[in-house]
Scaffold this motif. Structure first.
Motif, PDB file in Angstrom:
ATOM      1  N   THR A  43      70.604   8.443  96.972  1.00  7.43           N
ATOM      2  CA  THR A  43      71.420   8.306  95.766  1.00  7.43           C
ATOM      3  C   THR A  43      72.898   8.255  96.143  1.00  7.43           C
ATOM      4  O   THR A  43      73.274   8.651  97.246  1.00  7.43           O
ATOM      5  N   PRO A  44      73.768   7.794  95.234  1.00  9.85           N
ATOM      6  CA  PRO A  44      75.196   7.678  95.564  1.00  9.85           C
ATOM      7  C   PRO A  44      75.867   9.007  95.890  1.00  9.85           C
ATOM      8  O   PRO A  44      76.819   9.051  96.667  1.00  9.85           O
ATOM      9  N   ASP A  45      75.385  10.079  95.295  1.00 11.80           N
ATOM     10  CA  ASP A  45      75.970  11.394  95.562  1.00 11.80           C
ATOM     11  C   ASP A  45      74.930  12.481  95.303  1.00 11.80           C
ATOM     12  O   ASP A  45      73.758  12.194  95.057  1.00 11.80           O
ATOM     13  N   LEU A  46      75.386  13.729  95.364  1.00  8.96           N
ATOM     14  CA  LEU A  46      74.481  14.875  95.224  1.00  8.96           C
ATOM     15  C   LEU A  46      74.675  15.586  93.884  1.00  8.96           C
ATOM     16  O   LEU A  46      74.505  16.798  93.789  1.00  8.96           O
ATOM     17  N   SER A  47      75.045  14.827  92.867  1.00  7.58           N
ATOM     18  CA  SER A  47      75.192  15.407  91.535  1.00  7.58           C
ATOM     19  C   SER A  47      73.840  15.894  91.029  1.00  7.58           C
ATOM     20  O   SER A  47      72.784  15.451  91.486  1.00  7.58           O
ATOM     21  N   VAL A  48      73.873  16.801  90.071  1.00  6.55           N
ATOM     22  CA  VAL A  48      72.632  17.368  89.535  1.00  6.55           C
ATOM     23  C   VAL A  48      71.729  16.283  88.961  1.00  6.55           C
ATOM     24  O   VAL A  48      70.494  16.340  89.108  1.00  6.55           O
ATOM     25  N   LYS A  49      72.326  15.260  88.328  1.00  3.79           N
ATOM     26  CA  LYS A  49      71.496  14.195  87.749  1.00  3.79           C
ATOM     27  C   LYS A  49      70.719  13.430  88.820  1.00  3.79           C
ATOM     28  O   LYS A  49      69.663  12.852  88.535  1.00  3.79           O
ATOM     29  N   ASN A  50      71.234  13.432  90.057  1.00  2.21           N
ATOM     30  CA  ASN A  50      70.520  12.788  91.160  1.00  2.21           C
ATOM     31  C   ASN A  50      69.569  13.739  91.873  1.00  2.21           C
ATOM     32  O   ASN A  50      68.536  13.328  92.397  1.00  2.21           O
ATOM     33  N   LEU A  51      69.914  15.017  91.882  1.00  2.00           N
ATOM     34  CA  LEU A  51      69.066  15.989  92.581  1.00  2.00           C
ATOM     35  C   LEU A  51      67.729  16.223  91.897  1.00  2.00           C
ATOM     36  O   LEU A  51      66.841  16.865  92.477  1.00  2.00           O
ATOM     37  N   ILE A  52      67.561  15.707  90.693  1.00  2.00           N
ATOM     38  CA  ILE A  52      66.234  15.833  90.054  1.00  2.00           C
ATOM     39  C   ILE A  52      65.171  15.081  90.857  1.00  2.00           C
ATOM     40  O   ILE A  52      63.985  15.330  90.704  1.00  2.00           O
ATOM     41  N   TYR A  53      65.615  14.184  91.732  1.00  4.79           N
ATOM     42  CA  TYR A  53      64.673  13.447  92.583  1.00  4.79           C
ATOM     43  C   TYR A  53      64.406  14.170  93.908  1.00  4.79           C
ATOM     44  O   TYR A  53      63.731  13.631  94.782  1.00  4.79           O
ATOM     45  N   LEU A  54      64.966  15.367  94.038  1.00  2.00           N
ATOM     46  CA  LEU A  54      64.738  16.179  95.238  1.00  2.00           C
ATOM     47  C   LEU A  54      63.774  17.303  94.907  1.00  2.00           C
ATOM     48  O   LEU A  54      64.122  18.253  94.207  1.00  2.00           O
ATOM     49  N   ASN A  55      62.565  17.205  95.398  1.00  2.66           N
ATOM     50  CA  ASN A  55      61.589  18.284  95.250  1.00  2.66           C
ATOM     51  C   ASN A  55      60.439  18.045  96.216  1.00  2.66           C
ATOM     52  O   ASN A  55      60.312  16.965  96.804  1.00  2.66           O
ATOM     53  N   SER A  56      59.625  19.046  96.393  1.00  2.00           N
ATOM     54  CA  SER A  56      58.532  18.966  97.369  1.00  2.00           C
ATOM     55  C   SER A  56      57.496  17.913  96.988  1.00  2.00           C
ATOM     56  O   SER A  56      56.915  17.264  97.866  1.00  2.00           O
ATOM     57  N   GLN A  57      57.245  17.725  95.699  1.00  3.27           N
ATOM     58  CA  GLN A  57      56.274  16.714  95.280  1.00  3.27           C
ATOM     59  C   GLN A  57      56.721  15.306  95.688  1.00  3.27           C
ATOM     60  O   GLN A  57      55.920  14.505  96.167  1.00  3.27           O
ATOM     61  N   GLN A  58      58.007  15.034  95.488  1.00  3.46           N
ATOM     62  CA  GLN A  58      58.538  13.733  95.888  1.00  3.46           C
ATOM     63  C   GLN A  58      58.459  13.569  97.400  1.00  3.46           C
ATOM     64  O   GLN A  58      58.147  12.481  97.909  1.00  3.46           O
ATOM     65  N   ALA A  59      58.727  14.654  98.132  1.00  2.00           N
ATOM     66  CA  ALA A  59      58.675  14.594  99.599  1.00  2.00           C
ATOM     67  C   ALA A  59      57.260  14.274 100.072  1.00  2.00           C
ATOM     68  O   ALA A  59      57.069  13.478 100.998  1.00  2.00           O
ATOM     69  N   LEU A  60      56.268  14.894  99.454  1.00  2.00           N
ATOM     70  CA  LEU A  60      54.872  14.619  99.812  1.00  2.00           C
ATOM     71  C   LEU A  60      54.496  13.175  99.478  1.00  2.00           C
ATOM     72  O   LEU A  60      53.791  12.514 100.245  1.00  2.00           O
ATOM     73  N   ALA A  61      54.972  12.696  98.331  1.00  2.00           N
ATOM     74  CA  ALA A  61      54.698  11.307  97.955  1.00  2.00           C
ATOM     75  C   ALA A  61      55.342  10.339  98.952  1.00  2.00           C
ATOM     76  O   ALA A  61      54.755   9.294  99.283  1.00  2.00           O
ATOM     77  N   ASP A  62      56.542  10.684  99.444  1.00  2.00           N
ATOM     78  CA  ASP A  62      57.201   9.864 100.470  1.00  2.00           C
ATOM     79  C   ASP A  62      56.327   9.772 101.723  1.00  2.00           C
ATOM     80  O   ASP A  62      56.174   8.706 102.319  1.00  2.00           O
ATOM     81  N   LEU A  63      55.775  10.897 102.122  1.00  2.00           N
ATOM     82  CA  LEU A  63      54.914  10.938 103.305  1.00  2.00           C
ATOM     83  C   LEU A  63      53.669  10.082 103.109  1.00  2.00           C
ATOM     84  O   LEU A  63      53.255   9.340 104.003  1.00  2.00           O
ATOM     85  N   ALA A  64      53.090  10.194 101.929  1.00  2.00           N
ATOM     86  CA  ALA A  64      51.890   9.395 101.625  1.00  2.00           C
ATOM     87  C   ALA A  64      52.207   7.900 101.661  1.00  2.00           C
ATOM     88  O   ALA A  64      51.460   7.097 102.241  1.00  2.00           O
ATOM     89  N   TYR A  65      53.320   7.528 101.054  1.00  2.00           N
ATOM     90  CA  TYR A  65      53.745   6.123 101.032  1.00  2.00           C
ATOM     91  C   TYR A  65      53.998   5.620 102.453  1.00  2.00           C
ATOM     92  O   TYR A  65      53.608   4.501 102.814  1.00  2.00           O
TER      93      TYR A  65
END
Length: 418
Positions: A43-65
């Motif tokens: 994302t362009p920066d680390l604002s809270v609106k962008n950090l909603i995409y930071l979580n363990s579920q997303q990380a696991l999905a990245d690994l699967a992809y």
């Protein structure tokens, strides 16, 4: 190898125990950096609106992809077996990856992974204290006395300058309204010195700046009366760590810490992982290492409310104790806490690593065994081996290798991907 809350260091592609396993099994190795950490800037920066995409579920999905697409790109056969490795938070992800994507991951080595989300992780400093006590009761007594002396000096404006000088504080102690938070931060920072030394004691990290500072070193200093009274010895340890980490002074100001963690730019020093990991602890895990269970040793100045306030001060009033309670409950429901029903996973922990308290250290399931290594630290089995390693650590590495072999042995024409 699953990246965790930091940059993916290239050294892991040429050294470490997983590389030794890869050589033995003829495996191909991939190391995937976690989104939002290190050089991964989605994302362009680390604002809270962008950090909603930071979580363990997303990380696991990245690994699967990633796995699915590598299978296609390399034209791997159906016999290909992926084994995931991870340490600390990466160890949690390794276990969870096997649970959530068993059709993609054949086995997982989960090292020092906390699996139970918990807001007030007060047991952390209990393990730290016990590790120091096992070496020397006098060492622990000296710490308690040093903190008592520190408390006395902090109560008097005239003696605060002595503390500033002894501990090489970056800023003078502010007698104003923020003093309580500053003092809490100072106590927590000094306690973290002991936490870091215990957690990583003799773990063979080649890149560690405090590699040679061990429990023995610190306790020998703390019981050496020639250095001075207990608070002088506490300051000596603190300054020794400052020198080892090439820091000129001790940063303890709460408002300065909050200001740095509020910075949303990728060029900020905290952007490698500080702000991001704080966000994950405030929205998924808790893991706050409080002084609640050890008030007579490390003081009672950094209880859970001190950390919850950081969440609200950094990310906004919404990130309060109510959100934390629901987030931690959700995480434990999502992954199962310590009641995982899984196969082809090995849980590895060291007895002096405080994180073992939130992990699986015993198991009656032969398909998901636990290896609990007496006397070893955080992720010790992952680092390059040494002739000075404890026999039980050497044995654990062999046990892990044999388990991987067992997971793979029924395959034909295996192209193992580590």
């Amino acid at each position: 190898m699953i990246g965790a809350e930091g940059i993916a260091n290239v050294k892991w592609m040429v050294e470490g125990q997983w590389i030794e396993y890869a050589k033995e099994f003829g495996a191909m190795c991939f190391y995937l950096e976690h989104r939002f950490y290190g050089n991964s800037h989605p994302t362009p920066d680390l604002s809270v609106k962008n950090l909603i995409y930071l979580n363990s579920q997303q990380a696991l999905a990245d690994l699967a992809y990633f796995i699915q697409n590598i299978n296609i790109e390399y034209k791997f056969s159906n016999n290909t077996k992926w084994i995931v490795f991870g340490g600390s938070y990466g160890g949690s992800l390794a276990a969870w990856m096997r649970i959530k994507y068993p059709h993609l991951v054949h086995g997982a080595v989960s090292t020092s992974g906390p699996l139970l989300a918990q807001i007030d992780f007060q047991e952390y400093f209990v393990v730290v204290a016990n590790a120091l006590k096992d070496y020397s009761q006098k060492c622990v007594d000296t710490i308690a006395e040093a903190y008592r002396e520190l408390g006395i000096l902090l109560r008097h404006v005239g003696s605060q300058q002595k503390i500033e000088k002894k501990f090489k504080l970056c800023d003078p102690i502010d007698p104003g309204h923020t003093k309580k938070l500053d003092i809490s931060n100072l106590y927590e920072t000094l306690a973290d010195n002991f936490a870091s030394i215990v957690q990583y004691n003799k773990d063979n990290r080649q890149s560690s700046q405090t590699l040679n500072i061990t429990i023995e070193n610190v306790c020998d200093i703390l019981v050496d009366e020639k250095i001075g009274i207990p608070i002088d010895r506490l300051a000596y340890v603190s300054n020794m760590i400052l020198n080892a980490t090439k820091e000129k002074c001790l940063d303890y100001r709460y408002d300065k810490m909050i200001r740095e963690l509020r910075n949303t730019t990728w060029t900020n020093e905290q952007a490698e992982g500080g702000r991001q990991w704080m966000y994950q602890t405030c929205t998924e895990f808790g893991f706050f290492q409080t002084s609640t269970a050890q008030p007579n040793l490390f003081s009672n100045n950094f209880p859970v409310n001190f950390f919850v306030q950081q969440c609200t001060d950094i990310f906004g009033p919404r990130y309060n104790i109510d959100l934390l309670n629901s987030a931690v409950t959700r995480t434990n429901i999502l992954y199962g806490g310590l009641n995982l029903k899984v196969t082809n996973v090995v849980f590895v922990h060291g007895s002096i690593d405080p994180w073992h308290v939130l992990g699986i250290t015993t198991s009656s399931n032969p398909q998901a065994p636990a290896i609990y290594i007496d006397g070893t630290a955080h992720c010790a089995n992952m680092y390059p081996s040494s002739e000075n390693d404890m026999p039980q650590l050497k044995k654990a590495r062999i046990q892990i290798k044999n388990l991987i072999k067992e997971w793979l042995k029924n395959s034909y024409n295996i192209h193992t991907i580590v």
